[in-house]
Design a protein around this motif. Structure first.
Motif, PDB file in Angstrom:
ATOM      1  N   VAL A  75       5.230  12.492  -1.015  1.00 17.81           N
ATOM      2  CA  VAL A  75       4.593  13.802  -1.043  1.00 17.81           C
ATOM      3  C   VAL A  75       4.551  14.238  -2.496  1.00 17.81           C
ATOM      4  O   VAL A  75       5.555  14.123  -3.216  1.00 17.81           O
ATOM      5  N   SER A  76       3.392  14.671  -2.941  1.00 18.20           N
ATOM      6  CA  SER A  76       3.292  15.223  -4.286  1.00 18.20           C
ATOM      7  C   SER A  76       3.309  16.745  -4.170  1.00 18.20           C
ATOM      8  O   SER A  76       2.437  17.341  -3.542  1.00 18.20           O
ATOM      9  N   VAL A  77       4.330  17.350  -4.739  1.00 19.58           N
ATOM     10  CA  VAL A  77       4.436  18.808  -4.737  1.00 19.58           C
ATOM     11  C   VAL A  77       3.668  19.310  -5.956  1.00 19.58           C
ATOM     12  O   VAL A  77       4.085  19.090  -7.094  1.00 19.58           O
ATOM     13  N   CYS A  78       2.532  19.947  -5.698  1.00 22.15           N
ATOM     14  CA  CYS A  78       1.626  20.303  -6.788  1.00 22.15           C
ATOM     15  C   CYS A  78       1.857  21.725  -7.267  1.00 22.15           C
ATOM     16  O   CYS A  78       2.573  22.495  -6.650  1.00 22.15           O
ATOM     17  N   LYS A  79       1.180  22.049  -8.355  1.00 23.76           N
ATOM     18  CA  LYS A  79       1.232  23.426  -8.850  1.00 23.76           C
ATOM     19  C   LYS A  79       0.182  24.243  -8.106  1.00 23.76           C
ATOM     20  O   LYS A  79      -0.775  23.689  -7.556  1.00 23.76           O
ATOM     21  N   ALA A  80       0.342  25.550  -8.110  1.00 22.17           N
ATOM     22  CA  ALA A  80      -0.642  26.431  -7.492  1.00 22.17           C
ATOM     23  C   ALA A  80      -1.915  26.399  -8.318  1.00 22.17           C
ATOM     24  O   ALA A  80      -1.889  26.550  -9.536  1.00 22.17           O
ATOM     25  N   LEU A  81      -3.051  26.190  -7.650  1.00 20.99           N
ATOM     26  CA  LEU A  81      -4.341  26.113  -8.331  1.00 20.99           C
ATOM     27  C   LEU A  81      -5.412  26.801  -7.516  1.00 20.99           C
ATOM     28  O   LEU A  81      -5.295  26.908  -6.298  1.00 20.99           O
ATOM     29  N   VAL A  82      -6.460  27.230  -8.181  1.00 20.82           N
ATOM     30  CA  VAL A  82      -7.559  27.878  -7.469  1.00 20.82           C
ATOM     31  C   VAL A  82      -8.368  26.820  -6.722  1.00 20.82           C
ATOM     32  O   VAL A  82      -8.930  25.924  -7.341  1.00 20.82           O
ATOM     33  N   THR A  83      -8.380  26.906  -5.405  1.00 20.15           N
ATOM     34  CA  THR A  83      -9.264  26.076  -4.603  1.00 20.15           C
ATOM     35  C   THR A  83      -9.792  26.949  -3.468  1.00 20.15           C
ATOM     36  O   THR A  83      -9.337  28.073  -3.287  1.00 20.15           O
ATOM     37  N   LYS A  84     -10.711  26.384  -2.709  1.00 14.29           N
ATOM     38  CA  LYS A  84     -11.248  27.080  -1.545  1.00 14.29           C
ATOM     39  C   LYS A  84     -10.097  27.493  -0.622  1.00 14.29           C
ATOM     40  O   LYS A  84     -10.075  28.595  -0.080  1.00 14.29           O
ATOM     41  N   ALA A  85      -9.131  26.597  -0.457  1.00 10.85           N
ATOM     42  CA  ALA A  85      -8.024  26.850   0.470  1.00 10.85           C
ATOM     43  C   ALA A  85      -7.053  27.900  -0.067  1.00 10.85           C
ATOM     44  O   ALA A  85      -6.625  28.795   0.655  1.00 10.85           O
ATOM     45  N   SER A  86      -6.688  27.814  -1.354  1.00 10.17           N
ATOM     46  CA  SER A  86      -5.649  28.720  -1.867  1.00 10.17           C
ATOM     47  C   SER A  86      -6.175  30.136  -2.058  1.00 10.17           C
ATOM     48  O   SER A  86      -5.418  31.108  -1.962  1.00 10.17           O
ATOM     49  N   ALA A  87      -7.469  30.284  -2.336  1.00 10.23           N
ATOM     50  CA  ALA A  87      -8.047  31.619  -2.530  1.00 10.23           C
ATOM     51  C   ALA A  87      -7.933  32.440  -1.251  1.00 10.23           C
ATOM     52  O   ALA A  87      -8.005  33.665  -1.268  1.00 10.23           O
ATOM     53  N   TYR A  88      -7.721  31.760  -0.151  1.00 16.45           N
ATOM     54  CA  TYR A  88      -7.724  32.359   1.174  1.00 16.45           C
ATOM     55  C   TYR A  88      -6.344  32.897   1.584  1.00 16.45           C
ATOM     56  O   TYR A  88      -6.220  33.666   2.521  1.00 16.45           O
ATOM     57  N   ILE A  89      -5.303  32.475   0.872  1.00 21.29           N
ATOM     58  CA  ILE A  89      -3.945  32.892   1.230  1.00 21.29           C
ATOM     59  C   ILE A  89      -3.705  34.322   0.735  1.00 21.29           C
ATOM     60  O   ILE A  89      -3.910  34.609  -0.441  1.00 21.29           O
ATOM     61  N   PRO A  90      -3.291  35.265   1.609  1.00 18.11           N
ATOM     62  CA  PRO A  90      -3.081  36.644   1.166  1.00 18.11           C
ATOM     63  C   PRO A  90      -2.062  36.732   0.012  1.00 18.11           C
ATOM     64  O   PRO A  90      -1.107  35.950  -0.029  1.00 18.11           O
ATOM     65  N   VAL A  91      -2.274  37.645  -0.902  1.00 13.97           N
ATOM     66  CA  VAL A  91      -1.367  37.988  -2.006  1.00 13.97           C
ATOM     67  C   VAL A  91      -1.190  36.865  -3.041  1.00 13.97           C
ATOM     68  O   VAL A  91      -1.097  37.132  -4.239  1.00 13.97           O
ATOM     69  N   LEU A  92      -1.168  35.624  -2.601  1.00 12.52           N
ATOM     70  CA  LEU A  92      -0.880  34.507  -3.520  1.00 12.52           C
ATOM     71  C   LEU A  92      -1.785  34.473  -4.759  1.00 12.52           C
ATOM     72  O   LEU A  92      -1.310  34.170  -5.861  1.00 12.52           O
ATOM     73  N   ALA A 127       0.836  -1.213   0.000  1.00 14.79           N
ATOM     74  CA  ALA A 127       0.000   0.000   0.000  1.00 14.79           C
ATOM     75  C   ALA A 127       0.868   1.258   0.000  1.00 14.79           C
ATOM     76  O   ALA A 127       1.957   1.287   0.561  1.00 14.79           O
ATOM     77  N   GLN A 128       0.351   2.294  -0.639  1.00 17.36           N
ATOM     78  CA  GLN A 128       1.070   3.563  -0.694  1.00 17.36           C
ATOM     79  C   GLN A 128       0.217   4.665  -0.093  1.00 17.36           C
ATOM     80  O   GLN A 128      -1.003   4.550   0.008  1.00 17.36           O
ATOM     81  N   THR A 129       0.890   5.745   0.294  1.00 13.93           N
ATOM     82  CA  THR A 129       0.154   6.925   0.712  1.00 13.93           C
ATOM     83  C   THR A 129       0.815   8.155   0.115  1.00 13.93           C
ATOM     84  O   THR A 129       2.029   8.171  -0.100  1.00 13.93           O
ATOM     85  N   VAL A 130      -0.009   9.161  -0.191  1.00 15.54           N
ATOM     86  CA  VAL A 130       0.531  10.409  -0.741  1.00 15.54           C
ATOM     87  C   VAL A 130      -0.179  11.589  -0.089  1.00 15.54           C
ATOM     88  O   VAL A 130      -1.394  11.557   0.126  1.00 15.54           O
ATOM     89  N   ALA A 131       0.602  12.622   0.275  1.00  9.06           N
ATOM     90  CA  ALA A 131       0.046  13.869   0.793  1.00  9.06           C
ATOM     91  C   ALA A 131       0.417  14.987  -0.171  1.00  9.06           C
ATOM     92  O   ALA A 131       1.417  14.891  -0.891  1.00  9.06           O
ATOM     93  N   TYR A 132      -0.392  16.043  -0.179  1.00  7.85           N
ATOM     94  CA  TYR A 132      -0.170  17.126  -1.142  1.00  7.85           C
ATOM     95  C   TYR A 132       0.518  18.329  -0.517  1.00  7.85           C
ATOM     96  O   TYR A 132       0.214  18.738   0.604  1.00  7.85           O
ATOM     97  N   SER A 133       1.469  18.869  -1.264  1.00  8.94           N
ATOM     98  CA  SER A 133       2.251  19.988  -0.763  1.00  8.94           C
ATOM     99  C   SER A 133       2.475  21.018  -1.852  1.00  8.94           C
ATOM    100  O   SER A 133       2.133  20.803  -3.023  1.00  8.94           O
ATOM    101  N   TYR A 134       3.031  22.145  -1.428  1.00 12.16           N
ATOM    102  CA  TYR A 134       3.386  23.205  -2.371  1.00 12.16           C
ATOM    103  C   TYR A 134       4.723  23.784  -1.947  1.00 12.16           C
ATOM    104  O   TYR A 134       5.012  23.876  -0.754  1.00 12.16           O
TER     105      TYR A 134
END
Ligand code: NAI
Ligand code: NA
Length: 395
Positions: A265-282, A216-223
């Motif tokens: 860990v999968s290092v993803c690209k920046a994308l519009v999500t509920k979470a990322s829209a909330y980060i100042p300036v980004l 079994a494998q596991t993956v978490a998402y990061s930036y």
């Protein structure tokens, strides 16, 4: 009832349930068009109702025929409103997966709690036997520890205070935003909420309960992002949490060695999500990035990114494609020096008067609206929505 979008700052206060269905269907169609791949057959998705988690679930079910258990924290209909987009995403996803002959189970509750972990273990035992993949895609501002303590994450920087233009989605304009310098406690708390501790607790509990299949494998998402965003992200409180997540992958990987499994860990690209829209300036960086990447033909949305992750970088012919630090680099196109040079040339020129010309802020805004079921093609937004039939639906 006719539903109009209610946006406050960078948060959506409501959703259009039928638009959410169209958005889920659009993602399913995109995965079907990309074609099937040989992936895991039984998957647990933590944070399954929106953003990367939902896209992962769709990519694996409709691309690889996976049965899934999805965990999320969402609101159903009440006297306060119709409920959250993620609530409906869960419903529409399950319906579509079942129509395709797949098992899709939704657990709604606090993924940080031992109670929910036990519920998930019971559900896996009864309905899936074991799982071949665990996806960790939670984004939260708060975590209640197993002992009941509430810990809050903050979005601050750690060096000098940082300020710049940020995006006000409500008024479709730019506003000055700043990130204050975090205290050591705030850094620690953000690591507690968004770092790897809870991921490890999940894998420990699953392994002890014999819910993980051999291999079994596991993956978490990061930036990580480019240097120009380090004050906002990598050198911010969230960056410390991600650093902790990366280190935790090593620990979990060692733990999984007993069953021949692996943690990534999968290092993803920046994308519009509920979470990322909330980060100042980004989001200003994001709007410029979207413009540049679309112009160069290398743009990906959440679903394209997750389809490529599983089909090409985790379950493709070469197996897992990672760097020496167990990081799967899905940010390869974003970090292409030519892309970054183009973004860096535009960023200092951005003002409230020209941002729509310099970047793809219309595209960003549409993606944001679509996360909440608005502005999807084929949906009649002038037609009243039958609320009573929606309240009968269960995830
Ligand atoms: P999102 O807000 O769209 O999804 C978060 C998910 O977590 C939702 O399903 C939500 O219901 C669930 N959740 C939150 N608190 C919960 C709780 N207590 N119990 C159960 N479920 C809970 O966010 P997004 O952007 O998909 O984020 C997922 C991960 O991807 C995060 O770790 C984020 O840092 C990472 N990431 C995001 C990027 C982006 O640009 N959006 C880029 C790279 C990584
Ligand atoms: Na997610």
């Amino acid at each position: 009832m006719i539903i109009h979008p209610q946006i406050q700052g960078c948060v959506a206060r409501n959703c259009h349930p039928l638009g959410c269905r169209a958005a889920v269907q659009q993602q399913i169609a995109s995965v079907r068009a990309a074609g099937p791949f040989n992936g895991p057959k039984r998957v647990l998705v933590l944070g399954a109702s929106s953003g990367f988690g939902l896209a992962s679930r769709i990519a694996l079910t409709f691309g690889a025929g996976a049965d899934t258990l999805g965990v999320s924290f969402e609101r159903g209909p009440s006297d306060k409103g119709l409920g959250s987009a993620g609530w409906y995403n869960n419903i529409w996803f399950r319906q579509a997966a079942e129509q395709a002959g797949r098992i899709a189970i939704n657990l709604i509750g606090d993924a940080f709690s031992d109670t929910l972990r036990q519920q998930a273990i019971e559900t896996i035992r009864q309905q899936l036997g074991q799982v071949d993949l665990v996806i960790y895609s939670l984004a939260s501002g708060i975590r209640v520890l197993p002992d009941g303590t509430q810990v809050r994450s903050v979005l601050k920087t750690t060096g000098q205070p940082f300020s710049g233009w940020g995006l006000d989605l409500e008024r479709d304009t730019l506003v000055q935003q700043s990130l204050a310098t975090a205290t050591p406690e705030e850094i620690r708390d953000t690591v507690t909420v968004m770092g790897g501790e809870d991921w490890q607790l999940w894998l420990q509990a699953l392994q002890q309960a014999d819910c993980l299949a051999t291999g079994a494998q596991t993956v978490a998402y990061s930036y990580i992002g480019p240097e120009s965003t380090y004050p906002l992200y990598r050198d911010g409180t969230i960056g410390y949490a991600k650093e902790h997540l990366h280190a935790t992958a090593e620990t979990i990987n060692l733990q999984l060695a007993h069953i021949g499994g692996h943690a990534w860990v999968s290092v993803c690209k920046a994308l519009v999500t509920k979470a990322s829209a909330y980060i100042p300036v980004l989001p200003v960086y994001l709007g410029l990035l979207m413009g540049v990447m679309k112009e160069r033909g290398v743009h990906e949305g959440c679903i394209e990114q997750m389809q490529r992750l599983f089909a090409a970088k985790m379950y493709g012919p070469q197996g897992v494609v990672a760097d020496g630090n167990r990081l799967i680099r899905m940010d390869d196109h974003e970090l292409d020096p030519a892309v970054q040079a183009a973004v860096s040339a535009l960023w200092p020129k951005v003002t409230p008067d020209n941002f729509h010309v310099l970047g793809d802020f219309a595209g960003l805004r549409r993606d944001f609206m679509q996360l909440n079921g608005f502005e999807l093609p084929g949906v009649d937004y002038g037609a009243p929505v039958d609320v009573s039939s929606l309240t009968e639906l269960v995830p």
